[in-house]
Write a protein that holds these residues in place. Structure first.
Motif, PDB file in Angstrom:
ATOM      1  N   ASN A   1      23.051  44.557  29.661  1.00 23.89           N
ATOM      2  CA  ASN A   1      22.290  45.046  28.512  1.00 23.89           C
ATOM      3  C   ASN A   1      23.194  45.958  27.700  1.00 23.89           C
ATOM      4  O   ASN A   1      24.117  46.563  28.241  1.00 23.89           O
TER       5      ASN A   1
ATOM      6  N   PHE B   1      12.412  41.287  30.830  1.00 23.51           N
ATOM      7  CA  PHE B   1      13.421  40.243  30.957  1.00 23.51           C
ATOM      8  C   PHE B   1      14.791  40.874  30.786  1.00 23.51           C
ATOM      9  O   PHE B   1      14.929  41.956  30.233  1.00 23.51           O
ATOM     10  N   ALA B   2      15.810  40.199  31.283  1.00 20.46           N
ATOM     11  CA  ALA B   2      17.185  40.671  31.125  1.00 20.46           C
ATOM     12  C   ALA B   2      17.735  40.136  29.806  1.00 20.46           C
ATOM     13  O   ALA B   2      17.544  38.969  29.477  1.00 20.46           O
ATOM     14  N   ALA B   3      18.423  40.989  29.055  1.00 19.14           N
ATOM     15  CA  ALA B   3      19.055  40.533  27.815  1.00 19.14           C
ATOM     16  C   ALA B   3      20.156  39.525  28.144  1.00 19.14           C
ATOM     17  O   ALA B   3      20.382  38.565  27.429  1.00 19.14           O
ATOM     18  N   GLY B   4      20.833  39.737  29.247  1.00 21.31           N
ATOM     19  CA  GLY B   4      21.883  38.824  29.685  1.00 21.31           C
ATOM     20  C   GLY B   4      22.153  38.996  31.164  1.00 21.31           C
ATOM     21  O   GLY B   4      21.887  40.054  31.733  1.00 21.31           O
TER      22      GLY B   4
ATOM     23  N   LYS C   1      17.167  32.077  34.560  1.00 21.76           N
ATOM     24  CA  LYS C   1      16.577  31.818  33.248  1.00 21.76           C
ATOM     25  C   LYS C   1      15.246  31.100  33.424  1.00 21.76           C
ATOM     26  O   LYS C   1      15.142  30.158  34.205  1.00 21.76           O
TER      27      LYS C   1
ATOM     28  N   CYS D   1      16.601  36.315  32.596  1.00 21.04           N
ATOM     29  CA  CYS D   1      16.520  36.009  31.168  1.00 21.04           C
ATOM     30  C   CYS D   1      15.308  35.106  30.957  1.00 21.04           C
ATOM     31  O   CYS D   1      15.052  34.215  31.754  1.00 21.04           O
ATOM     32  N   SER D   2      14.560  35.370  29.894  1.00 21.37           N
ATOM     33  CA  SER D   2      13.319  34.628  29.677  1.00 21.37           C
ATOM     34  C   SER D   2      13.088  34.350  28.206  1.00 21.37           C
ATOM     35  O   SER D   2      13.429  35.166  27.356  1.00 21.37           O
ATOM     36  N   THR D   3      12.472  33.213  27.956  1.00 22.30           N
ATOM     37  CA  THR D   3      12.024  32.848  26.626  1.00 22.30           C
ATOM     38  C   THR D   3      10.617  32.301  26.769  1.00 22.30           C
ATOM     39  O   THR D   3      10.347  31.532  27.693  1.00 22.30           O
TER      40      THR D   3
END
Length: 131
Positions: free
Chosen positions: A7, A16-19, A80, A104-106
């Motif tokens: 982050n 969620f994790a930014a990366g 992800k 990481c999530s969308t």
């Protein structure tokens, strides 16, 4: 296998994790289009999705859990998650499975999913350590 959350200093802690940086020899496991439909049903078999979104989410996450178990890994190796939904799901259900791990999530709202009656679908990527 080290998985490090990445982050910037300006990003607040979120769900969620930014990366994520993964530094190791590994294989990637991809799960696509996981819904509440039991994974042992053939495409020709009929299945009636429950009307309750939370129940569908739990059933889909149980399907994912089964694949992770088969691969010999846990939710901690999931790096992800992409979630598609036709009505807004509760985020607490995901936490029941992931605990304090936030890959990481969308999340995307869609008008419909490929299977009639499905209200939620997941695509998942996991990092599997080589043994």
């Amino acid at each position: 296998m080290p998985i490090e959350v990445v982050n910037t200093r300006n990003v607040l802690k979120t769900s969620f994790a930014a990366g994520l940086r993964i530094s190791s020899d590994m294989d990637l496991l991809f799960l696509s289009g996981v819904t509440a439909r039991p994974m042992d049903l053939s495409p020709e078999d009929s299945f009636e999705f429950p009307d309750d979104l939370d129940q569908q989410a739990r059933m889909a996450l149980d399907n994912i859990q089964g694949v992770l178990d088969e691969a010999g890994i846990t939710w901690r190796e999931v790096i992800k998650i992409v979630r598609f939904y036709t009505e807004t799901p509760a985020n607490g259900i995901r936490a029941e499975y992931l605990g304090d791990w936030n890959p990481c999530s969308t999340t995307l709202g869609v008008d419909e999913l490929p299977e009639a009656g499905a209200k939620i679908m997941y695509d998942v990527t996991a990092a599997v350590p080589r043994t």
